[in-house]
Write a protein that holds these residues in place. Structure first.
Motif, short mmCIF file in Angstrom:
data_model
loop_
_atom_site.label_atom_id
_atom_site.label_comp_id
_atom_site.label_asym_id
_atom_site.label_seq_id
_atom_site.Cartn_x
_atom_site.Cartn_y
_atom_site.Cartn_z
N ASP A 1 27.01 -40.85 26.18
CA ASP A 1 27.26 -40.96 27.62
C ASP A 1 26.57 -42.17 28.24
OD1 ASP A 1 28.95 -38.85 27.63
OD2 ASP A 1 27.64 -37.46 28.69
N THR A 2 25.35 -42.46 27.79
CA THR A 2 24.64 -43.64 28.31
C THR A 2 25.45 -44.91 28.04
OG1 THR A 2 22.45 -42.64 28.06
CG2 THR A 2 22.54 -45.04 28.12
N TYR B 1 28.77 -44.83 30.43
CA TYR B 1 28.56 -45.10 31.85
C TYR B 1 28.04 -46.51 32.08
CZ TYR B 1 29.11 -40.05 32.47
OH TYR B 1 29.60 -38.77 32.48
N LEU B 2 27.16 -46.98 31.18
CA LEU B 2 26.59 -48.32 31.35
C LEU B 2 27.65 -49.40 31.14
CD1 LEU B 2 23.95 -49.72 31.98
CD2 LEU B 2 23.42 -49.72 29.54
N LEU C 1 25.25 -42.18 35.33
CA LEU C 1 24.30 -42.47 34.24
C LEU C 1 22.92 -41.90 34.57
CD1 LEU C 1 23.34 -43.96 31.68
CD2 LEU C 1 23.01 -45.99 33.09
N TYR C 2 22.47 -42.10 35.80
CA TYR C 2 21.12 -41.71 36.19
C TYR C 2 20.88 -40.20 36.09
CZ TYR C 2 20.46 -46.46 38.03
OH TYR C 2 20.35 -47.82 38.16
N SER D 1 22.33 -38.20 33.87
CA SER D 1 22.58 -37.70 32.52
C SER D 1 21.26 -37.45 31.80
CB SER D 1 23.43 -38.68 31.72
OG SER D 1 22.72 -39.87 31.47
N SER E 1 20.54 -37.97 28.70
CA SER E 1 20.20 -39.05 27.78
C SER E 1 19.45 -40.17 28.51
CB SER E 1 21.45 -39.61 27.12
OG SER E 1 22.39 -40.02 28.09
N TYR E 2 19.82 -40.44 29.76
CA TYR E 2 19.15 -41.49 30.51
C TYR E 2 17.74 -41.07 30.92
CZ TYR E 2 18.21 -45.17 33.90
OH TYR E 2 17.63 -46.22 34.56
N ALA F 1 15.45 -41.64 28.19
CA ALA F 1 15.49 -42.99 27.60
C ALA F 1 14.16 -43.72 27.80
CB ALA F 1 16.63 -43.80 28.22
N ARG G 1 15.28 -48.35 31.11
CA ARG G 1 15.66 -47.90 32.45
C ARG G 1 15.38 -48.99 33.49
NH1 ARG G 1 12.69 -43.14 31.17
NH2 ARG G 1 11.35 -43.48 32.99
N VAL H 1 18.17 -51.50 33.40
CA VAL H 1 19.38 -50.94 34.01
C VAL H 1 19.28 -51.01 35.53
CG1 VAL H 1 20.74 -48.83 34.34
CG2 VAL H 1 19.88 -49.41 32.06
#
Length: 493
Positions: A347-348, A351-352, A374-375, A377, A379-380, A383, A388, A391
Motif C-alpha cells: 500500500d505504501t 499510494y506514494l 498513505l499517512y 496506513s 505500513s506508513y 515506516a 517519512r 515523503v
C-alpha cells in the motif's frame, strides 16, 4: 543477540517441529530445553536473560546451569538440522557420505567405506565440487592399504589431475576476492578494475574448457552474484547495465537457463531493466521488462509471486517518464491484483507512486488525497522516520504547487517540529534549507523576480550532497528547483 537467539529466530516452522520430534518431545512436556527454545522464539528483541533464568527455575546467582543448557540446545539444534537437511541438498549429502566413510573406517568396516566413497566420488563429480573430490581421492588411497581391489595408482593419477584444477579454481577465487574487495572500497570503476575483470573472465574461460559447460555456468553465476551486488551498492548503474547485458546474453547463447536456475534468470532481467531505467534508457528498460513479464509465467508460475512486484514497478517507473497516464492505469491494475489476494503490504508503494504520478500530471489535489491515504496506513505508521520525512517534504512541494499557501505555512511548522532531531544532521541540511525557501516562496507574489528566492534556489542547487542522495527523494529537489529558475508559477491573485 547471542548465537542461540540468532539460530532459533531463523528456524522455520518445519525445522522447529522436526527439532521437537528429534528431541522426542511429547505434548505437554515441560522440559527445560524446549521451554528455553519457545521463550527465545516468542521473546524476539525483548529477550530477557534474567527472566528466562527465573522461568527455568535456575539459581539467578549461579548461571552455570543455564549456560550449560544453552550450549546443549545449540548443539541439539545443530544435530537436528543436520539430519533434516542432509538429503535435501547435494553438498550436505556429499559431506554425509564422507562422514559415513570415516565412521565405518574407525570400525574397520572397509567394504561399507568403499561403498560410500564411490557414492561420494559420483556426487562430487556431478555437483563439480573439486575440493571435496580431492578429499575423496585421498580417502581412496588410504583405503587401498586395506582392500586389494582399490588400486592406489589409479587414484593417485586422478588426484594429481584434480589438484591442477583445484589450484586454478583457488587462483580464480583469489582474483575474484581481490576484485570484490577493491570495488567495495572504491567509489569508482577505474581502468585497473576493468583490467582485473578481464583477467577474471580469461581465467574462467581457461578453467571452463577443462570441465563441463555446467561448471562454466557455475563460475559465471558466482562472478555475477558478487559483482552485481557491488555495483548496486555503489549505484554504479552503467557498469551494472554492461555486465547484465553481457552475462544475460552469454547464458542465453550457451542455453544455460533452465528450471533449476529460473530464479537467477528473473533476477538478471530485473537488475538489467532497473539499470537501464537508472541510465535513462526507458524504452529499452520496458522491452526487458516485457521479457520479465513473459518469464514469470514460465514453469507454471514458479516464481510469479516473488517477481510480480518488480514487473509492475518497472512498468510504472518507466511509464512515469514516457506515459504517466499509462503508469496510473498499470498502478491501478497492480493494486487490484494484490488486493484480490488480500495483500496490503504494498500500500505504501501504491499510494506514494499514485501521488507522484498525479503530481507529474498536474493533479495536485489528487496527489495530496493519495498522501492522506498513505499517512493513515499501518505500513506508513511503522515506516522508518527518515523515509517519512522525505515523503512529507514532497507533500510540501505539492502543496506549494496547489497554491494552498496557508496550509503550506502551517505544515512547514509541523514538519520542522516533528523532525527537529534531523535539523543538526548534515545529511538533512539541504532539506531544512528547502523548508526555509518554501516559507519565502509561500509569501512571495513573484518567485521569478524575487532576488532572495532566486539566490536561495541557486544556493541549494550548488549544495554538495552524496551522489546517491537523490535516490531517497520522492520528488527530485534538483529537478523542481531548476524549474523554478526557468519559469515562475502562476502569480498569486
Amino acid at each position: 543477540m547471542d548465537i542461540l537467539n540468532q539460530i532459533v529466530e531463523k528456524l522455520t516452522k518445519d525445522e522447529l517441529r522436526f527439532f521437537k520430534f528429534f528431541m522426542g518431545s511429547m505434548p505437554g512436556d515441560d522440559r527445560k530445553d524446549l521451554v528455553l527454545v519457545d521463550y527465545v522464539r516468542h521473546a524476539g528483541n525483548k529477550f530477557d536473560e534474567e527472566k528466562v533464568i527465573k522461568k527455568l527455575k535456575y539459581n539467578t546467582k549461579d548461571k552455570n546451569s543455564y549456560y550449560r543448557l544453552k550450549n546443549r540446545v545449540i548443539q541439539d539444534i545443530g544435530d537436528a538440522l543436520t539430519v533434516l537437511h542432509t538429503h535435501k541438498n547435494e553438498l550436505y549429502e556429499l559431506q554425509h557420505y564422507i562422514t559415513l566413510y570415516h565412521i565405518y573406517y574407525s570400525k574397520n568396516l572397509y567394504k561399507p567405506c568403499l561403498f560410500y566413497l564411490k557414492k561420494a566420488e559420483r556426487l562430487a563429480r556431478n555437483i563439480e565440487n573439486y575440493e571435496l573430490l580431492d578429499m575423496v581421492y585421498s580417502n581412496f588411497i588410504r583405503l587401498s592399504a586395506e582392500l586389494i581391489e582399490v588400486n592406489p595408482d589409479d587414484y593417485i593419477a586422478l588426484r594429481e589431475e584434480n589438484a591442477k584444477l583445484v589450484t586454478q579454481l583457488r587462483s580464480l577465487d583469489d582474483l575474484l576476492a581481490t576484485v570484490t574487495y577493491r570495488l567495495k572500497l572504491s567509489q569508482n570503476f577505474g581502468a585497473g578494475d576493468k583490467k582485473q575483470l578481464a583477467q577474471l573472465q580469461q581465467q574462467v574461460g581457461l578453467i571452463s574448457k577443462q570441465t563441463t559447460s555446467h561448471f562454466g555456468r557455475n563460475l559465471q553465476t558466482k562472478i555475477y552474484k558478487a559483482l552485481s551486488q557491488i555495483f548496486l551498492q555503489q549505484h554504479n548503474y552503467e557498469a551494472l547495465e554492461k555486465m547484465m547485458k553481457e552475462t544475460y546474453k552469454l547464458f542465453e547463447d550457451q542455453k544455460w537457463f533452465d528450471k533449476q536456475n529460473h530464479d537467477l534468470k528473473l533476477q538478471m532481467l530485473t537488475y538489467y531493466a532497473n539499470a537501464l531505467y537508472k541510465n535513462g534508457r526507458n524504452k529499452e528498460s520496458l522491452a526487458v521488462t516485457n521479457i520479465l513479464g513473459n518469464e514469470i509465467e514460465q514453469y507454471n508460475k514458479l516464481h510469479y509471486d516473488r517477481y510480480l512486484f518488480f514487473f509492475y514497478n518497472l512498468q510504472i517507473i518507466n511509464n512515469s517518464v514516457l506515459n504517466p497516464a499509462q503508469a496510473l492505469k498499470i498502478l491501478d491494475d497492480f493494486q487490484n491484483e494484490i488486493h484480490r489476494k488480500k495483500n496490503y503490504y504494498y500500500d505504501t508503494f501504491i499510494y506514494l507512486n499514485r501521488a507522484g504520478l498525479f503530481y507529474d500530471t498536474g493533479r495536485y489535489k489528487d496527489a495530496l488525497k493519495s498522501l492522506v491515504k498513505l499517512y493513515v496506513s499501518d505500513s506508513y505508521l511503522n515506516a522508518d522516520k527518515a523515509f517519512r520525512f522525505k515523503v512529507e517534504m514532497s507533500e510540501l512541494i505539492i502543496t506549494y504547487e496547489s497554491a494552498d499557501y496557508d496550509t503550506l505555512l502551517y505544515r512547514i511548522e509541523q514538519v520542522k517540529k516533528d523532525y527537529k532531531a534531523f535539523a543538526s544532521n548534515k545529511n538533512y541540511l539541504r532539506d531544512f534549507g528547502l523548508l526555509e525557501l518554501l516559507k519565502l516562496m509561500a509569501d512571495s507574489r513573484d518567485v521569478k523576480h524575487d532576488a532572495d528566492i532566486q539566490k536561495g534556489i541557486k544556493s541549494l542547487l550548488k549544495y554538495k550532497t552524496d551522489p546517491t542522495a537523490g535516490d531517497s527523494e520522492i520528488i527530485s529537489y534538483e529537478g523542481w528547483l531548476n524549474k523554478k529558475l526557468a519559469f515562475t508559477n502562476s502569480l498569486r491573485a
